[in-house]
Scaffold this motif. Sequence first.
Motif, PDB file in Angstrom:
ATOM      1  N   GLY A 170      12.446  -2.125  -9.316  1.00 11.95           N
ATOM      2  CA  GLY A 170      13.309  -1.507  -8.344  1.00 11.95           C
ATOM      3  C   GLY A 170      11.822  -1.030  -7.682  1.00 11.95           C
ATOM      4  O   GLY A 170      10.675  -1.933  -8.394  1.00 11.95           O
ATOM      5  N   ALA A 171      11.522  -0.185  -7.217  1.00 14.65           N
ATOM      6  CA  ALA A 171      10.333   0.045  -6.671  1.00 14.65           C
ATOM      7  C   ALA A 171       9.780   1.316  -7.767  1.00 14.65           C
ATOM      8  O   ALA A 171      10.239   2.221  -7.519  1.00 14.65           O
ATOM      9  N   VAL A 172       8.248   1.234  -7.759  1.00 10.97           N
ATOM     10  CA  VAL A 172       7.667   1.932  -8.898  1.00 10.97           C
ATOM     11  C   VAL A 172       5.911   1.956  -8.279  1.00 10.97           C
ATOM     12  O   VAL A 172       4.976   1.220  -7.767  1.00 10.97           O
ATOM     13  N   LEU A 173       6.100   3.440  -7.953  1.00 10.42           N
ATOM     14  CA  LEU A 173       4.512   4.128  -7.546  1.00 10.42           C
ATOM     15  C   LEU A 173       3.390   3.548  -8.599  1.00 10.42           C
ATOM     16  O   LEU A 173       3.691   4.543  -9.991  1.00 10.42           O
ATOM     17  N   VAL A 174       1.988   3.177  -8.323  1.00 14.93           N
ATOM     18  CA  VAL A 174       0.927   2.524  -9.651  1.00 14.93           C
ATOM     19  C   VAL A 174      -0.686   3.174  -8.851  1.00 14.93           C
ATOM     20  O   VAL A 174      -0.485   3.034  -7.206  1.00 14.93           O
ATOM     21  N   ALA A 175      -1.011   4.800  -9.557  1.00 14.69           N
ATOM     22  CA  ALA A 175      -1.586   5.181  -8.854  1.00 14.69           C
ATOM     23  C   ALA A 175      -2.751   4.978  -9.060  1.00 14.69           C
ATOM     24  O   ALA A 175      -2.546   3.680 -10.320  1.00 14.69           O
ATOM     25  N   GLY A 176      -3.870   4.731  -8.569  1.00 16.38           N
ATOM     26  CA  GLY A 176      -5.398   4.611  -8.752  1.00 16.38           C
ATOM     27  C   GLY A 176      -5.733   4.733  -9.391  1.00 16.38           C
ATOM     28  O   GLY A 176      -6.039   5.496  -9.980  1.00 16.38           O
ATOM     29  N   ASP A 177      -6.939   4.659  -9.748  1.00 17.23           N
ATOM     30  CA  ASP A 177      -7.871   5.220 -10.257  1.00 17.23           C
ATOM     31  C   ASP A 177      -8.628   6.407 -10.085  1.00 17.23           C
ATOM     32  O   ASP A 177      -9.213   6.673 -10.708  1.00 17.23           O
ATOM     33  N   GLN A 178      -8.526   6.678  -8.735  1.00 17.01           N
ATOM     34  CA  GLN A 178      -9.029   8.380  -8.142  1.00 17.01           C
ATOM     35  C   GLN A 178      -8.174   9.275  -8.782  1.00 17.01           C
ATOM     36  O   GLN A 178      -8.424  10.374  -8.126  1.00 17.01           O
ATOM     37  N   ALA A 179      -6.982   8.664  -8.868  1.00 16.58           N
ATOM     38  CA  ALA A 179      -5.739   9.995  -9.256  1.00 16.58           C
ATOM     39  C   ALA A 179      -6.010  10.720 -10.296  1.00 16.58           C
ATOM     40  O   ALA A 179      -7.337   9.859 -11.720  1.00 16.58           O
ATOM     41  N   VAL A 180      -5.498  11.622 -10.909  1.00 11.60           N
ATOM     42  CA  VAL A 180      -5.482  13.167 -12.598  1.00 11.60           C
ATOM     43  C   VAL A 180      -5.447  11.766 -13.271  1.00 11.60           C
ATOM     44  O   VAL A 180      -6.361  11.811 -14.498  1.00 11.60           O
ATOM     45  N   VAL A 181      -4.302  11.469 -13.712  1.00 11.69           N
ATOM     46  CA  VAL A 181      -4.288   9.990 -14.129  1.00 11.69           C
ATOM     47  C   VAL A 181      -3.673   9.091 -13.386  1.00 11.69           C
ATOM     48  O   VAL A 181      -2.456   8.648 -13.083  1.00 11.69           O
ATOM     49  N   PRO A 182      -4.600   8.047 -13.772  1.00  7.69           N
ATOM     50  CA  PRO A 182      -4.152   6.717 -12.590  1.00  7.69           C
ATOM     51  C   PRO A 182      -3.376   5.615 -13.709  1.00  7.69           C
ATOM     52  O   PRO A 182      -3.535   5.820 -15.152  1.00  7.69           O
ATOM     53  N   PRO A 229       0.737  -1.070   0.104  1.00  9.90           N
ATOM     54  CA  PRO A 229      -0.318  -0.122  -0.144  1.00  9.90           C
ATOM     55  C   PRO A 229       0.979   1.851  -0.117  1.00  9.90           C
ATOM     56  O   PRO A 229       1.888   1.118   0.422  1.00  9.90           O
ATOM     57  N   ALA A 230       0.480   1.966  -0.481  1.00 12.93           N
ATOM     58  CA  ALA A 230       1.255   3.409  -0.439  1.00 12.93           C
ATOM     59  C   ALA A 230       0.287   4.692  -0.848  1.00 12.93           C
ATOM     60  O   ALA A 230      -1.221   4.675  -1.254  1.00 12.93           O
ATOM     61  N   PRO A 231       0.456   6.183  -0.750  1.00 14.28           N
ATOM     62  CA  PRO A 231      -0.338   7.016  -0.203  1.00 14.28           C
ATOM     63  C   PRO A 231      -0.900   7.198  -1.843  1.00 14.28           C
ATOM     64  O   PRO A 231      -0.335   7.250  -3.169  1.00 14.28           O
ATOM     65  N   GLY A 232      -2.320   7.023  -2.586  1.00 10.54           N
ATOM     66  CA  GLY A 232      -3.385   7.185  -4.015  1.00 10.54           C
ATOM     67  C   GLY A 232      -3.197   5.770  -5.083  1.00 10.54           C
ATOM     68  O   GLY A 232      -3.307   6.522  -5.972  1.00 10.54           O
ATOM     69  N   GLY A 233      -2.234   4.936  -4.041  1.00 12.60           N
ATOM     70  CA  GLY A 233      -2.044   3.557  -4.680  1.00 12.60           C
ATOM     71  C   GLY A 233      -2.057   2.406  -4.251  1.00 12.60           C
ATOM     72  O   GLY A 233      -1.984   2.201  -3.229  1.00 12.60           O
ATOM     73  N   LEU A 234      -0.605   1.646  -5.076  1.00 12.41           N
ATOM     74  CA  LEU A 234       0.188   0.839  -4.190  1.00 12.41           C
ATOM     75  C   LEU A 234       1.570   1.184  -5.077  1.00 12.41           C
ATOM     76  O   LEU A 234       1.746   1.569  -6.140  1.00 12.41           O
ATOM     77  N   THR A 235       2.895   0.605  -4.450  1.00 16.57           N
ATOM     78  CA  THR A 235       3.571   0.834  -5.252  1.00 16.57           C
ATOM     79  C   THR A 235       4.131  -0.695  -5.299  1.00 16.57           C
ATOM     80  O   THR A 235       3.705  -2.288  -4.812  1.00 16.57           O
ATOM     81  N   VAL A 236       4.603  -1.142  -6.543  1.00 19.31           N
ATOM     82  CA  VAL A 236       5.577  -2.523  -6.512  1.00 19.31           C
ATOM     83  C   VAL A 236       6.514  -2.529  -7.100  1.00 19.31           C
ATOM     84  O   VAL A 236       7.533  -1.801  -7.221  1.00 19.31           O
TER      85      VAL A 236
END
Length: 277
Positions: free
Chosen positions: A71-83, A47-54
Amino acid sequence: MTEPSLADHVAERDHWARSARGPLALVTTQLVEQPQPVWPVPGRWAPAPGGLTVTAEAADGIVVDGFPVDGAVLVAGDQAVVPSTVAFADGTAATVHGHTLRVWDPASDAVTRFATIARFDASPSHVTSGRFRATTGQEDRGSVVDAAGDPLVVAGTVSTEVDGAPLELLAVRSAVHHGVARLQLIVQDATSALPEDDPGSSYSMGRFLYLDDPGADALAADDSGAEVLLDWDRLVLPPCAFSFQFACPIPPEQNRIPVPLRAGERHPVDATGAVMH
């Protein structure tokens, strides 16, 4: 906007069911509350703010927003301005809703098996009229919930009659569709209680009917509300009728219609006509 013909509506629904983001393609819905793997995809998700990290290596073949993950990357959720968009080497994909990872497989067994959505025969008699009265203040709000148990915004009531049975149905606000504001009725009827192999049955958890939102016309000074058309041939199955990965919203008590509505969609079926779910 002109409403599509019933034939176009039917074709659109079958296309949606088997599409890459249609309900038959959803193979995993996993709430991620701590760092963990998620079947059937590679990487370690957290879990991460705004979505998940992978977190993954380049050899895992994960691509997020067009870039390979190493490495580690943020995956923005569908509530983000750009999912974010997530793709895997085997052709599957993923989306994030809150802290839930959804995995989509356009070549899933369900997509492969699917033939069509079985429907009742259409009839002009299935189009009826009703009166929509908008809710003012807070009455009825929170009395209808979505599949996650969160309250839906109750827009008002629709008064109508089916086979001599007077109905006062709760309508909730729905998302804009093709630029048109809509209302949604979540209903069950007497066909829902029949065994699924009965030719007169429909999905046990109920169906949806969408109506054009009459807007300000519903607040008529004489309190009679606004006339709405209910085309029961456009009753549609909820996503949970296609996959156990979706939860079902529960129709409110007053939307449990005591007579059969032999109109609209019944079940998703395979090439043999067998009910799939």
